[in-house]
Design a protein around this motif. Structure first.
Motif, PDB file in Angstrom:
ATOM      1  N   ALA A  78       1.012   4.324  -2.753  1.00 24.85           N
ATOM      2  CA  ALA A  78       0.840   5.735  -2.378  1.00 24.85           C
ATOM      3  C   ALA A  78       2.030   6.561  -2.855  1.00 24.85           C
ATOM      4  O   ALA A  78       1.855   7.679  -3.344  1.00 24.85           O
ATOM      5  N   THR A 113       3.733   8.753   4.430  1.00 28.11           N
ATOM      6  CA  THR A 113       2.683   9.616   4.980  1.00 28.11           C
ATOM      7  C   THR A 113       3.217  11.027   5.193  1.00 28.11           C
ATOM      8  O   THR A 113       2.571  12.007   4.811  1.00 28.11           O
ATOM      9  N   PRO A 158      -4.805   9.409  -0.603  1.00 27.23           N
ATOM     10  CA  PRO A 158      -5.243   9.426   0.802  1.00 27.23           C
ATOM     11  C   PRO A 158      -5.786   8.070   1.277  1.00 27.23           C
ATOM     12  O   PRO A 158      -5.467   7.622   2.383  1.00 27.23           O
ATOM     13  N   ARG A 159      -6.579   7.407   0.436  1.00 28.06           N
ATOM     14  CA  ARG A 159      -7.120   6.099   0.826  1.00 28.06           C
ATOM     15  C   ARG A 159      -6.004   5.062   0.933  1.00 28.06           C
ATOM     16  O   ARG A 159      -5.948   4.274   1.879  1.00 28.06           O
ATOM     17  N   THR A 160      -5.071   5.082  -0.012  1.00 31.42           N
ATOM     18  CA  THR A 160      -3.979   4.119  -0.013  1.00 31.42           C
ATOM     19  C   THR A 160      -3.056   4.346   1.180  1.00 31.42           C
ATOM     20  O   THR A 160      -2.581   3.385   1.797  1.00 31.42           O
ATOM     21  N   ALA A 192      -4.025   5.625   4.057  1.00 30.25           N
ATOM     22  CA  ALA A 192      -4.780   5.142   5.219  1.00 30.25           C
ATOM     23  C   ALA A 192      -4.682   3.623   5.322  1.00 30.25           C
ATOM     24  O   ALA A 192      -4.502   3.073   6.423  1.00 30.25           O
ATOM     25  N   ASP A 193      -4.764   2.928   4.178  1.00 33.22           N
ATOM     26  CA  ASP A 193      -4.608   1.471   4.173  1.00 33.22           C
ATOM     27  C   ASP A 193      -3.209   1.071   4.635  1.00 33.22           C
ATOM     28  O   ASP A 193      -3.048   0.130   5.418  1.00 33.22           O
ATOM     29  N   ASP A 239      -5.640   6.496  -5.533  1.00 35.24           N
ATOM     30  CA  ASP A 239      -6.284   7.343  -4.532  1.00 35.24           C
ATOM     31  C   ASP A 239      -5.308   7.423  -3.347  1.00 35.24           C
ATOM     32  O   ASP A 239      -5.324   6.580  -2.452  1.00 35.24           O
ATOM     33  N   GLN A 260       1.974  14.487   3.413  1.00 34.65           N
ATOM     34  CA  GLN A 260       1.195  15.404   4.246  1.00 34.65           C
ATOM     35  C   GLN A 260       1.961  16.599   4.804  1.00 34.65           C
ATOM     36  O   GLN A 260       1.335  17.499   5.354  1.00 34.65           O
ATOM     37  N   ARG A 304      -3.002   1.607   8.445  1.00 32.89           N
ATOM     38  CA  ARG A 304      -3.779   0.579   9.156  1.00 32.89           C
ATOM     39  C   ARG A 304      -3.052  -0.761   9.131  1.00 32.89           C
ATOM     40  O   ARG A 304      -2.889  -1.416  10.162  1.00 32.89           O
ATOM     41  N   HIS A 326       0.834  -1.212   0.000  1.00 31.82           N
ATOM     42  CA  HIS A 326       0.000   0.000   0.000  1.00 31.82           C
ATOM     43  C   HIS A 326       0.866   1.259   0.000  1.00 31.82           C
ATOM     44  O   HIS A 326       0.586   2.216  -0.728  1.00 31.82           O
TER      45      HIS A 326
END
Length: 184
Positions: A68, A107, A81-83, A85-86, A79, A111, A89, A64
């Motif tokens: 990203a 990240t 932001p979704r990737t 977050a995955d 995507d 960001q 997690r 993931h």
């Protein structure tokens, strides 16, 4: 009478192309290695290979994070932001320290303006992390600015010292440089 305890064979974790362990199974690791190889050789198909790795193992944090990274720094259709977050997690649920650190690096690069610092700290601790090294070579620092043009945008087809001529002041490829005072 009881016999000796039965020991289960220790499962060896699959590894990346440089021998670093991966928190996934063999098939997803193979897809990840394919993606990593394509990134390092600047070949098409890395995005598909990393996407296959996470499709085979949705809990694979490094897969993931790699996706990203490609979305953020190379414009891959991801995507981000979704990737991310995955990746975060999955890193919390099942990853080793290097994989958690890499997910955090990506990240921060996406960001904040201090992403390059996180990458340098990661590489200090994990100098053999090939994907992190490649991330450092993309020319983006996390501050939204390109600090090195991507190789694909170069319009020059010449070698770095194409203007150097044998016998000139600048050594070109194949020129004899010699010692000071030595004839060229």
């Amino acid at each position: 009478m009881l016999g000796p305890p039965i020991r289960r064979a220790a499962r060896r974790r699959p590894v990346d192309g440089l021998g670093l362990p991966l928190s996934t199974h063999a098939e997803a690791a193979s897809a990840y290695r394919n993606g990593l190889d394509r990134v390092l050789k600047v070949r098409a198909g890395a995005e598909d290979a990393f996407a296959r790795a996470v499709a085979l193992d949705p809990g694979f944090a490094l897969g993931h994070a790699a996706l990203a990274l490609l979305g953020h720094e190379c414009g891959a259709a991801v995507d981000v932001p979704r990737t991310l977050a995955d990746a975060q997690r999955c890193a919390r649920e099942r990853a080793d320290e290097r994989e958690r650190s890499f997910a955090e690096v990506i990240t921060r690069r996406v960001q904040s303006a201090v992403g390059h610092r996180a990458l340098i700290r990661h590489l200090d601790t994990h100098p053999a992390d090939a994907l992190a090294l490649a991330a450092g070579a993309t020319g983006k620092s996390g501050d939204g600015g390109d600090h090195m043009p991507p190789a694909s945008t170069s319009t020059s087809t010449s070698t770095p010292n194409a203007s150097a001529r044998p016998g000139g002041d600048t050594a070109g490829y194949g020129d004899h440089v010699g010692k000071p005072g030595e004839n060229k």
